[in-house]
Design an enzyme around this catalytic site. Sequence first.
Site, short mmCIF file in Angstrom:
data_model
loop_
_atom_site.label_atom_id
_atom_site.label_comp_id
_atom_site.label_asym_id
_atom_site.label_seq_id
_atom_site.Cartn_x
_atom_site.Cartn_y
_atom_site.Cartn_z
N CYS A 515 0.84 -1.19 0.00
CA CYS A 515 0.00 0.00 0.00
C CYS A 515 0.88 1.24 0.00
CB CYS A 515 -0.87 0.02 1.25
SG CYS A 515 -1.97 -1.39 1.38
N GLU A 664 16.96 3.87 -16.66
CA GLU A 664 17.03 2.42 -16.49
C GLU A 664 16.99 1.75 -17.86
OE1 GLU A 664 13.55 0.67 -16.65
OE2 GLU A 664 14.67 -1.18 -16.93
N HIS A 693 17.44 -4.33 -8.72
CA HIS A 693 16.35 -4.97 -7.99
C HIS A 693 16.73 -6.26 -7.29
CE1 HIS A 693 13.66 -2.08 -9.84
NE2 HIS A 693 12.96 -2.30 -8.75
#
EC number: 2.1.1.14
Length: 754
Positions: A515, A664, A693
């Site tokens: 969230c 990126e 990541h």
Amino acid sequence: MTTFHLSGFPRVGAKRELKFAQERYWRKELAEQDLLDIAKALREKNWKHQAAANADYVAVADFTFYDHILDLQVATGAIPTRFGFDSATLTLEQFFQLARGNAQQHAIEMTKWFDTNYHYLVPEFHKNTEFKANPAHYVQQLQEAQALGLKAKPTIVGPITFLWLGKEKGKEAFNRLELLEKLVPVYAEILTALVQAGAEWIQIDEPALTVDLPAEWVAVFKPTYEKLAKVQANLLLATYFGSVAEHADLLKSLPVDGLHIDLVRAPQQLTAFEDYQKILSVGIIDGRNIWRANLNRILDVVEPLKAKLGEKLWIAPSCSLLHTPFDLAVETQLDKDLYSWLAFSLQKIQELNVVKQALNHGRDSVQADLTASQAAADARAASNVIHRPEVAARLASLPANADQRQSPFAERIKLQQEWLKLPLLPTTNIGSFPQTTEIRHARASFKKGAISAAEYEAAMKKEIAYVVEQQEKLDLDVLVHGEAERNDMVEYFGELLDGFAFTKFGWVQSYGSRCVKPPVIFGDVVRPNPMTVAWSTYAQSLTEKPMKGMLTGPVTILQWSFVRNDIERATVCKQIALALNDEVLDLEKAGIKIIQIDEPAIREGLPLKRADWQNYLAWATEAFRLSSFGAEDSTQIHTHMCYSEFNDILPAIAGMDADVITIETSRSDMELLTAFGDFKYPNEIGPGVYDIHSPRVPAASEIEHLLRKALDVIPAERLWVNPDCGLKTRAWPETHAALEVMVNVTKKLRAELN
Ligand code: GLN
Ligand code: ZN
């Protein structure tokens, strides 16, 4: 009587109960049955809230353990075959594997749900995809609501939007629209099951109609809904997030029993539907934002409609309330004026209740509510906390060329190189370094008041010193201070700017259990004090190498906030730009002469319809340029973008006129860069050479491969070397190792080029 219904409600609960339960279940700290029970209790609470607000139909089938489009993949038997699961017997454990991946299979890809910040799991279609109906999950929710004595309306995304949102997979080329013929009978089975379980009405969402849907996709609406109309159910076809006026004739001709249109995002479309002969549901309360409605103004629109349509008029939120936080009542820390201008989900359904009562029994019957709503609207319009004349005056008095640097890039870069004296292929970072437990602990202690401001500052300075020292050891060329003092790149600035407020529990689901709690931009934006200068100058004092100042750009701050709805978004964005401009000039004065203004969210702000792109890109890029209004030519402005496709907005990106863009690219094997090459991107560019990541340390050969590819399309003189994005989610060991590889490979290529 006017019917009030809903399309969906926040799923995660007032205090994110579902999120915490899911995460405990994933960590094997919670039994499956306990998770199921918690979810059931949350659904019941949601329905009771809706019923207490006099909703005639509560929303069912909107609840999901992860994503409603994943539920639909299960319900239609279209889960990716690569997992080897059977949708009919899918366990909850397997369901989560689809969403989160497992040892053999990567998770189903995620992408943004239209122009919201919610992410759905992208259906994977193959030429030979077979569907089968598996409506158990929907039927169960319907029965649960009925068991509570409630009238419930299941809502599912329709077959055309479902296919539209998916991707074609597999070696054989095909058009996923061809699958529709096999899919429609399965939808019919799902609808039949819901009717048999007692659904009076079923809502089918086709929001794809609000985007630029190709003609062949529009053409299938009629035959599809003719087939679905054979099911003995009342179908409400819903659209939201934009106007469908261009499809009004088509929509009116469909053999469904009702239409829902979004009058918040597209009020002007009402005229195209006023003569509709069946149920017309109007979305009048904003499901996407947090502002209290002016109920009198809404009644001015719906009362004449009611006179015309009578019982055929239904009212609803514009879209599912999934996109708004749960309950304002807990936000007692908010300024009391601001509090009175807001409405979260629980307040929004009460607003609909008031509108319903007013339509049924006259405005007099709810006079107190209408008076309160009017008073809040009037106070907001007149507030001198929101409206600060100096902000409007500053915007209005900007010179025409305020968004242009003093000289063109070709001249600026010479002045910049003169003092920078950087080697070929300069190395740098995107900003953040690992946010260690100590950093987060120090911040939490400071916020709790357990440590003093001086102690907090000392802790952050220690981190900055460490980050600077490490970069020197690694022999990087342009250093960063590491952003230890920021927990979030938007919140950090929002907390230091006037015009922003923060909620305690204003969470909205982004994806799965994740969230976000967007800041609220409620008033004119002003920067009372410098925000980053002390940190950046401290970092600069520790090194001879150039230190890059680090700001979040105006478009990204706008995009990741709840934005005021009383002035244009473009104006809010330019106000933020001017506040950032104050910071840019202060940084420059303090000797920080490389300044990066991050805009990772620039693409996300693109309107759903291409016809509106031009206008958005014009103001968004203007706001970016305004941020560096008045900067010296010798000051080098960087920007950074990531995790989005940029190919289709390259001219706009070039139009931002940053001296250097870092972007990126590593995951797409530099494909993006080819586009930059083809487009002949004019300024300097730092394509990401490794993915940040995962903790995996890239091999030298991989970085070398990517850099050589980059050199094929970008002249060496204009090429920078950097990771894909900031390193805040990484730990130090892999950070050291990866940056070392990056620097070594760069040095090798540099030697070759020299
Ligand atoms: N400067 C930010 C960082 O490094 C950029 C983050 C982002 O692009 N999302 O963390
Ligand atoms: Zn990034």
